[in-house]
Design a protein around this motif. Structure first.
Motif, PDB file in Angstrom:
ATOM      1  N   SER A  53      48.491  14.179  -7.887  1.00 20.21           N
ATOM      2  CA  SER A  53      49.850  13.566  -8.268  1.00 20.21           C
ATOM      3  C   SER A  53      50.946  14.268  -7.102  1.00 20.21           C
ATOM      4  O   SER A  53      51.882  14.624  -7.249  1.00 20.21           O
ATOM      5  CB  SER A  53      50.001  14.651  -9.448  1.00 20.21           C
ATOM      6  OG  SER A  53      49.770  16.137  -9.157  1.00 20.21           O
ATOM      7  N   PHE A  54      50.200  14.091  -5.725  1.00 21.99           N
ATOM      8  CA  PHE A  54      50.835  14.710  -4.841  1.00 21.99           C
ATOM      9  C   PHE A  54      51.400  13.591  -3.638  1.00 21.99           C
ATOM     10  O   PHE A  54      52.095  13.876  -2.702  1.00 21.99           O
ATOM     11  CB  PHE A  54      50.092  15.498  -3.711  1.00 21.99           C
ATOM     12  CG  PHE A  54      49.389  16.880  -4.517  1.00 21.99           C
ATOM     13  CD1 PHE A  54      50.451  17.778  -4.978  1.00 21.99           C
ATOM     14  CD2 PHE A  54      48.151  16.876  -5.050  1.00 21.99           C
ATOM     15  CE1 PHE A  54      50.117  18.936  -5.679  1.00 21.99           C
ATOM     16  CE2 PHE A  54      47.828  17.915  -5.615  1.00 21.99           C
ATOM     17  CZ  PHE A  54      48.868  18.929  -6.205  1.00 21.99           C
ATOM     18  N   SER A  55      51.453  12.335  -4.339  1.00 27.16           N
ATOM     19  CA  SER A  55      51.980  11.134  -3.417  1.00 27.16           C
ATOM     20  C   SER A  55      53.498  11.176  -3.126  1.00 27.16           C
ATOM     21  O   SER A  55      53.753  10.955  -2.015  1.00 27.16           O
ATOM     22  CB  SER A  55      51.469   9.669  -4.036  1.00 27.16           C
ATOM     23  OG  SER A  55      50.066   9.614  -4.054  1.00 27.16           O
ATOM     24  N   PRO A  56      54.096  11.564  -4.047  1.00 25.63           N
ATOM     25  CA  PRO A  56      55.659  11.697  -3.718  1.00 25.63           C
ATOM     26  C   PRO A  56      56.119  12.488  -2.663  1.00 25.63           C
ATOM     27  O   PRO A  56      57.257  12.660  -2.086  1.00 25.63           O
ATOM     28  CB  PRO A  56      56.284  12.181  -5.137  1.00 25.63           C
ATOM     29  CG  PRO A  56      55.123  11.743  -6.118  1.00 25.63           C
ATOM     30  CD  PRO A  56      54.067  11.904  -5.552  1.00 25.63           C
ATOM     31  N   GLU A  91      60.668  11.887 -11.152  1.00 25.89           N
ATOM     32  CA  GLU A  91      60.278  11.182 -12.174  1.00 25.89           C
ATOM     33  C   GLU A  91      58.762  11.317 -12.234  1.00 25.89           C
ATOM     34  O   GLU A  91      58.200  11.835 -11.427  1.00 25.89           O
ATOM     35  CB  GLU A  91      60.432   9.668 -11.580  1.00 25.89           C
ATOM     36  CG  GLU A  91      59.511   9.097 -10.606  1.00 25.89           C
ATOM     37  CD  GLU A  91      59.915   9.460  -9.202  1.00 25.89           C
ATOM     38  OE1 GLU A  91      59.205   9.366  -8.260  1.00 25.89           O
ATOM     39  OE2 GLU A  91      61.002  10.335  -8.886  1.00 25.89           O
ATOM     40  N   ILE A  92      58.170  10.675 -13.178  1.00 27.18           N
ATOM     41  CA  ILE A  92      56.868  10.827 -13.575  1.00 27.18           C
ATOM     42  C   ILE A  92      56.280   9.620 -12.387  1.00 27.18           C
ATOM     43  O   ILE A  92      56.650   8.590 -12.096  1.00 27.18           O
ATOM     44  CB  ILE A  92      56.254  10.280 -14.955  1.00 27.18           C
ATOM     45  CG1 ILE A  92      56.884  11.113 -15.828  1.00 27.18           C
ATOM     46  CG2 ILE A  92      54.673  10.057 -14.939  1.00 27.18           C
ATOM     47  CD1 ILE A  92      56.586  10.757 -17.215  1.00 27.18           C
ATOM     48  N   SER A  93      55.228  10.144 -11.543  1.00 30.99           N
ATOM     49  CA  SER A  93      54.764   9.589 -10.313  1.00 30.99           C
ATOM     50  C   SER A  93      53.692   8.579 -10.904  1.00 30.99           C
ATOM     51  O   SER A  93      52.365   8.828 -10.398  1.00 30.99           O
ATOM     52  CB  SER A  93      54.153  10.325  -9.322  1.00 30.99           C
ATOM     53  OG  SER A  93      53.281  11.295  -9.753  1.00 30.99           O
ATOM     54  N   ILE A 106      47.807  14.769   4.583  1.00 34.28           N
ATOM     55  CA  ILE A 106      47.933  13.239   4.437  1.00 34.28           C
ATOM     56  C   ILE A 106      47.017  12.633   3.710  1.00 34.28           C
ATOM     57  O   ILE A 106      47.188  11.813   3.178  1.00 34.28           O
ATOM     58  CB  ILE A 106      47.952  13.077   6.165  1.00 34.28           C
ATOM     59  CG1 ILE A 106      46.600  13.455   6.617  1.00 34.28           C
ATOM     60  CG2 ILE A 106      49.040  13.484   6.640  1.00 34.28           C
ATOM     61  CD1 ILE A 106      46.284  13.057   7.877  1.00 34.28           C
ATOM     62  N   VAL A 107      45.717  13.298   3.524  1.00 39.47           N
ATOM     63  CA  VAL A 107      44.651  12.734   2.503  1.00 39.47           C
ATOM     64  C   VAL A 107      45.353  13.129   1.120  1.00 39.47           C
ATOM     65  O   VAL A 107      45.097  11.992   0.269  1.00 39.47           O
ATOM     66  CB  VAL A 107      43.342  13.388   2.924  1.00 39.47           C
ATOM     67  CG1 VAL A 107      42.397  12.891   1.685  1.00 39.47           C
ATOM     68  CG2 VAL A 107      42.968  13.294   4.397  1.00 39.47           C
ATOM     69  N   MET A 108      45.867  14.212   0.691  1.00 35.58           N
ATOM     70  CA  MET A 108      46.233  14.462  -0.773  1.00 35.58           C
ATOM     71  C   MET A 108      47.257  13.380  -0.822  1.00 35.58           C
ATOM     72  O   MET A 108      47.654  13.089  -2.238  1.00 35.58           O
ATOM     73  CB  MET A 108      46.740  15.790  -0.752  1.00 35.58           C
ATOM     74  CG  MET A 108      45.734  17.080  -0.450  1.00 35.58           C
ATOM     75  SD  MET A 108      46.285  18.395  -0.399  1.00 35.58           S
ATOM     76  CE  MET A 108      47.086  18.788  -1.965  1.00 35.58           C
ATOM     77  N   ALA A 109      48.381  13.236   0.153  1.00 34.98           N
ATOM     78  CA  ALA A 109      49.372  12.408  -0.246  1.00 34.98           C
ATOM     79  C   ALA A 109      49.020  11.052  -0.442  1.00 34.98           C
ATOM     80  O   ALA A 109      49.475  10.171  -1.097  1.00 34.98           O
ATOM     81  CB  ALA A 109      50.379  12.578   0.841  1.00 34.98           C
ATOM     82  N   ALA A 110      47.978  10.366   0.308  1.00 38.36           N
ATOM     83  CA  ALA A 110      47.257   8.954   0.199  1.00 38.36           C
ATOM     84  C   ALA A 110      46.569   8.950  -0.874  1.00 38.36           C
ATOM     85  O   ALA A 110      46.405   7.834  -1.354  1.00 38.36           O
ATOM     86  CB  ALA A 110      46.594   8.657   1.492  1.00 38.36           C
TER      87      ALA A 110
END
Length: 484
Positions: free
Chosen positions: A169-172, A83-85, A160-164
């Motif tokens: 657009s890397f949270s998923p 999906e679009i995040s 972990i910083v990129m996802a947080a």
């Protein structure tokens, strides 16, 4: 006497070896001219940031006002993994970025180990001999997914910083676990090319390694990046053309994305011309069973690293191939806004189909329910055999939906297993006096607003409201990116 002769011969060999090494060092130290990279990618040309920002803002508004309401009402994100995040609870004014809507085009590098993926990125960005150049070597060197992106200063960013960070657009990627996030790293640097595109370097494919040994779902992570990549470079070494199970699985994941795939036969200056022709044929012979399309992907043959080509090789051919690849990359960069609009429109079509199907399931459930009916039995009968109640066929008959766009029937069995059918309202009840109807808004976005925005970009007009006066939708659009 014989001993003296042997010592003399040994010393002569050492001298010859030292001379050869010095000559080799002199050859390797010759760096290739990179001026054609900046020229082909037009890095010195300033972009019209205002026009791009206005079009992007208009696209975000269309998504939030016309597509996202139905996406939330019928929980589309729980049906689709890709999906679009856009993040729950955020509105249009909360941030200047909305995940994948505002992300730069992504160029993904895939292929076996030690084929030159990292060296190619170093060469394109001019990172050779810099502190932040990607490590390269003859052995498997890249064990992480490395995202090279633009930043105000050179720094590394942990996974972990990129996802947080919700501005990216890397949270998923958090769904792949903490073990994977430890294998994800970002590098930010101020670079003209990275202002327009993001590079992703991946671990090399090792055929004798089992997936469990990586500690995370490698194929699922690759699929996530593949689904979001605008251009996919699959790199090969002419001396390592073996196709094993892991590479075969990779090409199976690339099905349907053939238009984004580019095959790169790297390190081509290591072979004589006749041997290179044989390797080129062997490459297609190996990949033919994996790429089942009428038109094969474009293949680029060159040597993508900062040092000069080996002597007595087809350097003019390699230079032309490199320029062709750069033009291909530049085309993706220049068409990034058009690609975003097409992506959002495709997403809107899928959300609309999902809403129509859920509405049909709800209507069928209400029609079959009576005072003496068992709700669970009625629901199970409908979900287990939707064709018995003409759910999918009625959508095809009453709307302009293509049968090739319909999702898998089994997906709705799982979807309604998590979301009770009684939680959803029919589309006729999804209307308000001020906001209008969800179906009308998403259909207007698909048929009018998004095509008008695309037409305004192609014609060079300032994007605004979706009327013919402001977007020129009655004129024949002119593609300013098309070569004359």
């Amino acid at each position: 006497m014989k001993g003296t002769v042997l010592i003399f011969c040994f010393l002569s060999l050492l001298q010859l070896q030292a001379t050869a090494e010095e000559e080799g060092d002199d050859f390797i130290s010759v760096l290739r001219d990179r001026s054609h990279i900046d020229e082909t990618l037009r890095l010195a040309t300033e972009e019209k940031a205002g026009d791009y920002a206005a079009a992007l803002e208009r696209l975000r508004k269309i998504y939030h006002t016309s597509i996202r309401p139905m996406e939330q009402a019928y929980k589309y994100n729980e049906l689709r993994q890709h999906e679009i995040s856009a993040y729950p609870g955020r509105t249009l004014g909360d941030s200047s970025t909305d995940g994948e809507i505002t992300s730069k085009p992504m160029v993904l590098f895939l292929g076996p180990w030690s084929v030159g993926k990292s060296s190619m990125i170093n060469y394109l960005l001019g990172m050779n001999d810099s502190p932040y150049q990607l490590y390269t070597g003859a052995e498997p060197t890249t064990s992480e997914f490395t995202v090279i992106m633009h930043g105000e200063k050179i720094r590394s960013v942990e996974g972990i910083v990129m996802a947080a960070d919700s501005s990216r657009s890397f949270s998923p990627l958090e769904k792949f676990g903490q073990t994977f996030l430890e294998k994800l790293i970002g590098i930010e640097m101020p670079h003209k090319l990275l202002e327009r595109v993001t590079f992703v370097d991946t671990p090399g494919i090792i055929e004798n390694r089992k997936q469990q040994e990586r500690g995370y779902p490698f194929n699922d992570v690759c699929q996530w990046f593949i689904d979001r990549a605008d251009l996919i470079f699959v790199v090969f070494d002419p001396t390592k053309l073996d196709v094993g199970l892991e590479l075969e699985m990779l090409f199976r994941q690339l099905k349907g994305r053939e238009s984004q795939i580019r095959i790169i036969l790297n390190k081509a200056d290591n072979l004589a011309t006749q041997d290179l022709m044989r390797v080129y044929g062997a490459l297609f012979w190996s990949l033919a069973p994996l790429i089942n399309v009428t038109e094969p992907p474009r293949v680029y043959v060159s040597s993508f690293w900062p040092y000069d080509y080996a002597p007595d090789t087809s350097r003019e051919l390699f230079k032309r191939e490199e320029i062709s690849l750069l033009e291909d990359l530049n085309q993706v960069i220049e068409n990034r806004m058009e690609n975003k609009i097409a992506f959002i429109r495709q997403h809107g079509i899928r959300v609309r189909i999902h809403g129509l199907l859920v509405d049909r399931y709800v209507q069928t459930y209400k029609e079959k329910m009576s005072y003496f009916s068992d709700p669970e039995l009625v629901f199970k009968e409908i979900v287990d055999d939707p064709d018995k109640f003409y759910i999918f066929k009625s959508i095809l008959a009453k709307t302009n939906v293509s049968k090739f766009d319909l999702p898998n029937r089994d997906a709705y069995r799982d979807f309604f297993g998590v979301n009770p059918i009684t939680n959803f309202k029919p589309l006729t009840a999804q209307c308000s006096y001020m906001g209008g109807c969800l179906l009308e808004k998403i259909e207007r976005a698909i048929t009018n607003e998004l095509p008008a925005l695309l037409s305004s970009i192609n014609s060079g007009k300032q994007p605004g409201l979706s009327s013919c006066e402001t977007t020129g939708c009655g004129e024949k659009p002119k593609n300013r990116y098309r070569k004359n």
